[in-house]
Design a protein around this motif. Structure first.
Motif, PDB file in Angstrom:
ATOM      1  N   PHE A  13      22.318  72.362  66.772  1.00 33.53           N
ATOM      2  CA  PHE A  13      21.980  73.139  65.583  1.00 33.53           C
ATOM      3  C   PHE A  13      21.207  72.287  64.570  1.00 33.53           C
ATOM      4  O   PHE A  13      20.279  72.769  63.902  1.00 33.53           O
ATOM      5  N   ALA A  14      21.550  70.992  64.451  1.00 27.99           N
ATOM      6  CA  ALA A  14      20.825  70.110  63.535  1.00 27.99           C
ATOM      7  C   ALA A  14      19.357  70.020  63.924  1.00 27.99           C
ATOM      8  O   ALA A  14      18.466  70.036  63.067  1.00 27.99           O
ATOM      9  N   LYS A  15      19.094  69.944  65.221  1.00 34.67           N
ATOM     10  CA  LYS A  15      17.707  69.868  65.681  1.00 34.67           C
ATOM     11  C   LYS A  15      17.000  71.212  65.461  1.00 34.67           C
ATOM     12  O   LYS A  15      15.811  71.240  65.098  1.00 34.67           O
ATOM     13  N   ILE A  16      17.696  72.321  65.668  1.00 38.79           N
ATOM     14  CA  ILE A  16      17.099  73.638  65.407  1.00 38.79           C
ATOM     15  C   ILE A  16      16.749  73.767  63.926  1.00 38.79           C
ATOM     16  O   ILE A  16      15.661  74.226  63.554  1.00 38.79           O
ATOM     17  N   LEU A  40      23.826  77.660  70.224  1.00 40.69           N
ATOM     18  CA  LEU A  40      23.765  78.274  68.908  1.00 40.69           C
ATOM     19  C   LEU A  40      24.736  79.453  68.816  1.00 40.69           C
ATOM     20  O   LEU A  40      25.478  79.593  67.839  1.00 40.69           O
ATOM     21  N   ALA A  41      24.733  80.291  69.847  1.00 39.72           N
ATOM     22  CA  ALA A  41      25.635  81.445  69.845  1.00 39.72           C
ATOM     23  C   ALA A  41      27.085  80.994  69.837  1.00 39.72           C
ATOM     24  O   ALA A  41      27.937  81.582  69.142  1.00 39.72           O
ATOM     25  N   ARG A  42      27.382  79.954  70.577  1.00 42.49           N
ATOM     26  CA  ARG A  42      28.759  79.444  70.635  1.00 42.49           C
ATOM     27  C   ARG A  42      29.192  78.912  69.268  1.00 42.49           C
ATOM     28  O   ARG A  42      30.314  79.141  68.808  1.00 42.49           O
ATOM     29  N   GLY A  65      24.136  78.732  57.184  1.00 42.16           N
ATOM     30  CA  GLY A  65      23.357  77.777  57.964  1.00 42.16           C
ATOM     31  C   GLY A  65      22.923  76.587  57.140  1.00 42.16           C
ATOM     32  O   GLY A  65      22.961  75.436  57.609  1.00 42.16           O
ATOM     33  N   ARG A  66      22.504  76.830  55.877  1.00 42.59           N
ATOM     34  CA  ARG A  66      22.082  75.724  55.018  1.00 42.59           C
ATOM     35  C   ARG A  66      23.251  74.795  54.708  1.00 42.59           C
ATOM     36  O   ARG A  66      23.092  73.564  54.667  1.00 42.59           O
ATOM     37  N   GLN A  67      24.426  75.363  54.494  1.00 41.43           N
ATOM     38  CA  GLN A  67      25.596  74.539  54.202  1.00 41.43           C
ATOM     39  C   GLN A  67      25.990  73.682  55.396  1.00 41.43           C
ATOM     40  O   GLN A  67      26.422  72.534  55.243  1.00 41.43           O
ATOM     41  N   LEU A  68      25.849  74.247  56.580  1.00 41.92           N
ATOM     42  CA  LEU A  68      26.253  73.515  57.786  1.00 41.92           C
ATOM     43  C   LEU A  68      25.179  72.546  58.252  1.00 41.92           C
ATOM     44  O   LEU A  68      25.486  71.520  58.883  1.00 41.92           O
ATOM     45  N   ALA A  69      23.910  72.822  57.967  1.00 39.95           N
ATOM     46  CA  ALA A  69      22.810  72.033  58.530  1.00 39.95           C
ATOM     47  C   ALA A  69      22.890  70.560  58.130  1.00 39.95           C
ATOM     48  O   ALA A  69      22.667  69.671  58.956  1.00 39.95           O
TER      49      ALA A  69
END
Length: 299
Positions: A13-16, A40-42, A65-69
């Motif tokens: 996800f970091a790379k995405i 990503l789905a997982r 997503g921004r919080q987790l990225a």
């Protein structure tokens, strides 16, 4: 759900999030596009939130997503750094180490232990440069040097290994002929052989346990920049010398030279391992530095 975090999913996800493209993330990670989509789905299923929104042109991060990225990015960077450090440490050190050392000390103390180091590290080579002249580590391209004396230039990284005691000596025949000095001031009337690399070669300084100090300006017909070069003249009875103990200890043990003025000491130097300033050193240099530190500090 597993209690362990989905570290693979976070890294993907970091790379995405960085590339804003599943296809580009897959390419940079060396994974297939379906693997990236499933990860990503997982991850979205685990956190219970949508992390991306998809448009016809690109991906956008949701608030979740921004919080987790940012945290996912740190997970990826830490993992990459850990793997790189482990790989660096596990790789067999190889290459050349250029080491400078004083001539006499290098021959007597360094050369005899180098075979052990080379046997331990068969892919490391050592270029040993022996000279009593002080080399310019940075200008002349040396990786490390052993130096005897006072603390070296602070621009270098220095590690003190041990003390280097000094002895005041003369041959028994000389003492019988010229008399045995009982005070450093008496040396003004004696032939004194000069060692150019004493801290103050033109002024010998002495102190005793009572704190008394004596200064002598040595006079003699021989001076050298290498201590071993003075030993034959001392043994031949040509005068008095002030030299590092490692140079004259065998001659003292054999009775060819005698210690004099044993109640007085001269400024004692130390043995330093010095290296150029800068960041982390290659593993081959660290290995040799650690080896020399361990072996020579036990002298």
């Amino acid at each position: 759900m597993s209690k362990l975090p989905d570290l693979e999913g976070l890294a993907i996800f970091a790379k995405i999030a960085e590339t804003r493209s599943l296809a580009q993330a897959a390419a940079e990670l060396g994974l297939s596009a379906p693997t990236v989509s499933k990860a990503l789905a997982r991850l979205e299923a685990r956190v219970g939130a949508q992390l991306l929104t998809r448009s016809s042109r690109r991906l956008a991060l949701t608030d979740s997503g921004r919080q987790l990225a940012e945290r996912a990015r740190r997970v990826l960077e830490e993992a990459e750094a850990a793997e790189a450090e482990c790989a660096l440490r596990s790789a067999a050190p190889r290459g050349l180490v250029r080491l400078a050392a004083p001539m006499s000390f290098g021959l007597r103390e360094v050369a005899p232990i180098l075979p052990e180091f080379l046997a331990l590290h068969p892919q490391v080579a050592v270029d040993l440069h022996l000279s009593d002249a002080r080399v310019d580590l940075i200008g002349e391209g040396f990786d490390a040097a052993l130096r005897i004396g006072t603390l070296p230039d602070s621009a270098l990284v220095a590690k003190r290994l041990c003390a280097v005691p000094v002895r005041i000596v003369a041959a028994p025949a000389y003492l019988e002929r010229a008399g045995r000095p009982t005070h450093p001031g008496h040396l003004a009337d004696h032939a004194c052989l000069g060692y150019a690399y004493l801290a103050t070669p033109d002024l010998w300084r002495f102190t005793n346990k009572a704190g008394e100090e004596a200064l002598v300006r040595p006079k003699g017909r021989l001076r050298a920049n290498n201590g071993d070069a003075l030993v034959p003249a001392l043994v031949a009875g040509l005068g008095v010398g002030v030299l590092p103990a490692f140079i004259v200890e065998d001659e003292i043990a054999a009775g060819r030279l005698e210690r004099i003025l044993s109640d007085w000491t001269t400024p004692q130097g130390s043995l330093f391992l010095v290296t150029p300033p800068g960041g982390p050193r290659p593993a081959r240099i660290e290995l040799l530095a650690d080896f020399l530190s361990r072996r020579l500090a036990r002298r």
